[in-house]
Design a protein around this motif. Structure first.
Motif, mmCIF file in Angstrom:
data_model
loop_
_atom_site.group_PDB
_atom_site.id
_atom_site.type_symbol
_atom_site.label_atom_id
_atom_site.label_comp_id
_atom_site.label_asym_id
_atom_site.label_seq_id
_atom_site.Cartn_x
_atom_site.Cartn_y
_atom_site.Cartn_z
ATOM 1 N N LEU A 270 -3.104 -16.909 2.365
ATOM 2 C CA LEU A 270 -3.437 -16.651 0.963
ATOM 3 C C LEU A 270 -2.754 -17.640 0.028
ATOM 4 O O LEU A 270 -3.369 -18.103 -0.950
ATOM 5 C CB LEU A 270 -3.043 -15.220 0.595
ATOM 6 N N LYS A 274 -4.747 -20.115 -2.588
ATOM 7 C CA LYS A 274 -4.452 -20.234 -4.028
ATOM 8 C C LYS A 274 -4.107 -21.666 -4.395
ATOM 9 O O LYS A 274 -4.511 -22.151 -5.463
ATOM 10 C CB LYS A 274 -3.292 -19.306 -4.389
ATOM 11 N N GLU A 305 -9.574 -10.365 6.106
ATOM 12 C CA GLU A 305 -8.513 -10.752 5.172
ATOM 13 C C GLU A 305 -8.894 -10.298 3.766
ATOM 14 O O GLU A 305 -9.478 -11.042 2.974
ATOM 15 C CB GLU A 305 -8.300 -12.267 5.217
ATOM 16 N N THR A 306 -8.553 -9.059 3.448
ATOM 17 C CA THR A 306 -8.982 -8.449 2.185
ATOM 18 C C THR A 306 -8.403 -9.164 0.975
ATOM 19 O O THR A 306 -9.106 -9.392 -0.025
ATOM 20 C CB THR A 306 -8.574 -6.967 2.161
ATOM 21 N N ARG A 307 -7.135 -9.539 1.040
ATOM 22 C CA ARG A 307 -6.513 -10.201 -0.108
ATOM 23 C C ARG A 307 -7.156 -11.558 -0.375
ATOM 24 O O ARG A 307 -7.360 -11.946 -1.534
ATOM 25 C CB ARG A 307 -5.014 -10.363 0.130
ATOM 26 N N THR A 308 -7.488 -12.263 0.680
ATOM 27 C CA THR A 308 -8.164 -13.555 0.507
ATOM 28 C C THR A 308 -9.559 -13.353 -0.076
ATOM 29 O O THR A 308 -10.010 -14.136 -0.913
ATOM 30 C CB THR A 308 -8.239 -14.288 1.847
ATOM 31 N N CYS A 310 -10.467 -10.983 -2.076
ATOM 32 C CA CYS A 310 -10.292 -10.688 -3.507
ATOM 33 C C CYS A 310 -10.027 -11.962 -4.306
ATOM 34 O O CYS A 310 -10.564 -12.140 -5.411
ATOM 35 C CB CYS A 310 -9.142 -9.705 -3.692
ATOM 36 N N GLU A 311 -9.216 -12.840 -3.762
ATOM 37 C CA GLU A 311 -8.897 -14.083 -4.467
ATOM 38 C C GLU A 311 -10.132 -14.966 -4.607
ATOM 39 O O GLU A 311 -10.381 -15.547 -5.674
ATOM 40 C CB GLU A 311 -7.799 -14.834 -3.702
ATOM 41 N N LYS A 314 -12.520 -13.547 -7.146
ATOM 42 C CA LYS A 314 -12.013 -13.792 -8.496
ATOM 43 C C LYS A 314 -12.398 -15.192 -8.970
ATOM 44 O O LYS A 314 -12.686 -15.404 -10.157
ATOM 45 C CB LYS A 314 -10.499 -13.635 -8.497
ATOM 46 N N SER A 341 -11.270 -2.664 6.769
ATOM 47 C CA SER A 341 -10.467 -2.827 5.551
ATOM 48 C C SER A 341 -11.261 -3.477 4.435
ATOM 49 O O SER A 341 -11.164 -3.068 3.268
ATOM 50 C CB SER A 341 -9.222 -3.657 5.871
ATOM 51 N N HIS A 345 -12.424 -1.697 0.867
ATOM 52 C CA HIS A 345 -12.115 -2.268 -0.450
ATOM 53 C C HIS A 345 -13.368 -2.414 -1.307
ATOM 54 O O HIS A 345 -13.348 -2.097 -2.508
ATOM 55 C CB HIS A 345 -11.450 -3.633 -0.258
#
Length: 665
Positions: A270, A274, A305-308, A310-311, A314, A341, A345
């Protein structure tokens, strides 16, 4: 003397003299004094006491320096490998042509020094090569039999000091990759080994201020930035700061069309994602697809990879328009690869609701794919979201429930066992179906095409049921505690017949015997070809349900029998035995774990209430109709087996309490 040395070098390795044992000892030990003495005495290498003479000339003092070891290593190779600086200096002065010689692996002495990490020796060899002729200087970029330069060998062996030296003296080495431009470069290798120090050495500007000439090539069209995306943020920052080439690597694709951002998303880096998006890239970088049409957000969803995800969402306002070659969006890809996961989400985020009912090029929604893939957890997640439409049809006119019914019909025709899946939930919810009345016309596999795995399962079940029945039958007549003697009252009865544990033992053994013997008979009927196929299927299904029950009660009978044998004096040992017996019941039969199915129950309750749980939406016409509906309900299918486990567990607890409170009961 120089002419003689040159002639000897050109004479070829097959005709060189062999180093004798005494000289090898001197070279190995790094004894400069003895070497100088040998040179001052004009020592000659001999073979069988006969001196080797080149071009019929008398051997000049020092010609023995041109000898080789068995693997083709010269004196300078041996000294460079061991880091003897003084001897290396002496040999370069007396026989400068040795710096360009190669052994059988085509390694120069500089290769040997680089592998061993002897920076001082490497510096001496570099000076000697530059002071020599054109051949010696050309040897700076020489490759061995693996295609590696001295710099590549230094990187491969993790010799950061040698890398620093070579990049200072011969920066052009960094532009040479194994197997040419499409091969592995030193920079790619350093990034793959996650060596920040070596990467920085390789990317350092030259003395005149020009950028590093390093090659960034790697296998299959990948660049150093592709592999750096999995190696750490510091290496990525170093490569991106390499002007002017570094930033251009962001949009370079490998042979599969993947950018470094694809790699970072795949490995869940992640911070690197970014970094790519914040400092050096724009929307265009996140909207580059690979050869299959997959975008970085698809890659992140595919690996969960849920956080990735989301990024990337965005940074991509048009994320819902990013579809692959099959028309599948990021939710389709997450469902296709079983990533709960990511699906959870998306279902919990109202801003992503437009993905829930989107269709791919085949007309399939994520719910269709979840049913096709056999992911009951994902099916329950999707159905728990009330905005998910259960009635959408694909291009073949099939709903999600239709797909589950076809899959179930296929299993029935093949004689496979029917496990719980998302189709059960769709049935309990009475999801729309277009196959009512026409399901029988869909092609089913012929009966003789049934897989051999079904027969193997039947044989295994038969063996297990016979073994349980045999053990239970034997236990009935070898009861713990023995029998009352003939000369006593109640002769022939069990001694411990009045104990609670004995009664529990008898009941458990009886249930185990009955279940196993009935399962054995059902397996026999289920394998008989004379019986109709549909009947055989039900026989096998019933048998497969009875064998686990018989096994559970056999474990219970063992525990109660052991309790009787241990007696009241081994109270804590009895507790220990009961705990492990119960653990074996729970872990040997995972199908009885209710929590695995509570997600489906929650969905049914949320969408259909209690009627969905009991599978009764209208008043049954008869008792048999009621039993038929209830037998296929969520409550019956998911709580029938746990009931036996609860019964066994409760009996264990009672036995423990009685053994403590009433030892003789």
């Amino acid at each position: 003397m120089a002419a003689v040395l040159t002639a000897a070098v050109e004479f070829g390795p097959d005709h060189k003299m062999t180093l004798d044992a005494e000289l090898l000892l001197v070279l190995t030990a790094g004894d400069k004094v003895r070497m100088e003495a040998m040179l001052s005495n004009g020592r000659q290498q001999t073979t069988g006491q006969v001196a080797i003479n080149v071009h019929a000339m008398a051997p000049a003092p020092g010609c023995f320096l041109l000898g080789v070891a068995s693997n083709g290593n010269t004196e300078l190779h041996l000294v460079a490998s061991r880091g003897h600086v003084e001897l290396a200096t002496l040999l370069c002065e007396r026989a400068p042509s040795l710096v360009a010689t190669r052994n059988r692996c085509l390694d120069t002495p500089l290769h040997c020094a680089a592998k061993a990490g002897h920076m001082d020796v490497a510096a001496i060899l570099l000076s000697a090569m530059r002071a020599g002729g054109a051949d010696e200087e050309a040897a700076l970029l020489a490759r061995n039999q693996t295609g590696a330069t001295a710099l590549y060998e230094a990187v491969r062996h993790g010799r950061a000091g040698v890398v620093d030296l070579l990049m200072t003296e011969v920066p052009d080495m960094s532009s040479v990759a194994i197997d040419g431009d499409g091969g592995v470069s030193p920079l790619y290798l350093a990034a793959s080994t996650k060596s920040v120090q070596m990467v920085r050495h390789l990317l350092r500007p030259s003395r005149n201020g020009t950028p590093s000439p390093a090659s960034f090539s790697g296998p299959e069209g990948r660049t150093a930035l592709h592999v750096a995306a999995t190696a750490g943020k510091e290496i990525v920052q170093a490569i991106l700061g390499w002007e002017p080439k570094g930033p251009t690597l962001l949009t370079r694709v490998d042979s599969s069309g993947r950018t470094p951002l694809h790699f970072a998303a795949f490995y869940g880096a992640l911070d690197i994602v970014k970094l790519f998006l914040d400092d050096h890239a724009s929307l265009r970088l996140a909207t580059i697809s690979d050869n299959d049409g997959s975008f970085p957000v698809h890659t992140a969803a595919m690996v969960g990879e849920t956080r990735t995800v989301c990024e990337l969402i965005k940074r991509c306002p048009n994320y819902y328009e990013l579809v692959d070659d099959k028309g599948r969006n990021l939710l389709h890809r997450a469902v296709e690869h079983g990533q709960d996961s990511v699906v959870r989400h998306i279902c919990q985020n109202d801003k992503l609701a437009m993905l829930l009912n989107a269709t791919d090029s085949e007309g399939n929604t994520p719910l269709h794919l979840a049913v096709q893939g056999g992911y009951p957890g994902i099916v329950s997640l999707l159905l728990a979201t009330l905005s998910v439409d259960m009635g959408i049809t694909n291009k073949d006119g099939l709903t999600a429930r239709d797909l589950s019914r076809l899959a179930r019909a296929h299993e029935v025709a093949r004689g496979s066992s029917l496990g719980y899946d998302g189709g059960d939930c769709l049935y309990w919810l009475r999801a729309p179906s277009t196959l009512d009345g026409v399901l029988r016309f869909y092609e089913k596999p012929a009966e003789e095409d049934a897989p051999a795995e079904g027969d193997d399962m039947t044989k295994s079940g038969t063996i297990a049921s016979v073994l349980i029945a045999t053990v239970a039958f034997a236990a009935a007549f070898t009861v713990p505690g023995g029998f009352v003697a003939d000369d006593h009252a109640h002769a022939g009865t069990a001694v411990l017949a009045r104990r609670f544990a004995f009664r529990a033992f008898v009941v458990s053994d009886t249930v185990a015997f009955v279940c196993s013997i009935v399962a054995t008979c059902f397996h026999i009927y289920g394998s008989a070809r004379e019986i109709p196929h549909g009947h055989r299927l039900w026989y096998n299904l019933l048998a497969s349900g009875l064998v686990p029950v018989g096994s559970q009660f056999m474990i219970a009978a063992f525990a109660f029998g052991f309790h009787l044998v241990l007696g009241s004096v081994n109270r804590w040992l009895i507790v220990f035995m009961y705990i492990f017996s119960l653990a074996s019941v729970l872990f040997c039969f995972p199908g009885i774990w209710v929590p695995l199915r509570l997600g489906l129950g929650k969905v049914v309750w949320r969408r259909a209430g209690w009627r969905g749980l009991v599978n009764i939406y209208e008043r049954p016409s008869s008792l048999s109709h009621f039993l038929f509906l209830f037998r296929r309900s969520f409550l019956f299918l998911n709580f029938r087996r746990p009931l036996f486990v609860l019964l066994i567990s409760a009996t264990f607890v009672v036995a423990i309490v009685l053994s403590i409170a009433l030892p003789n009961y």
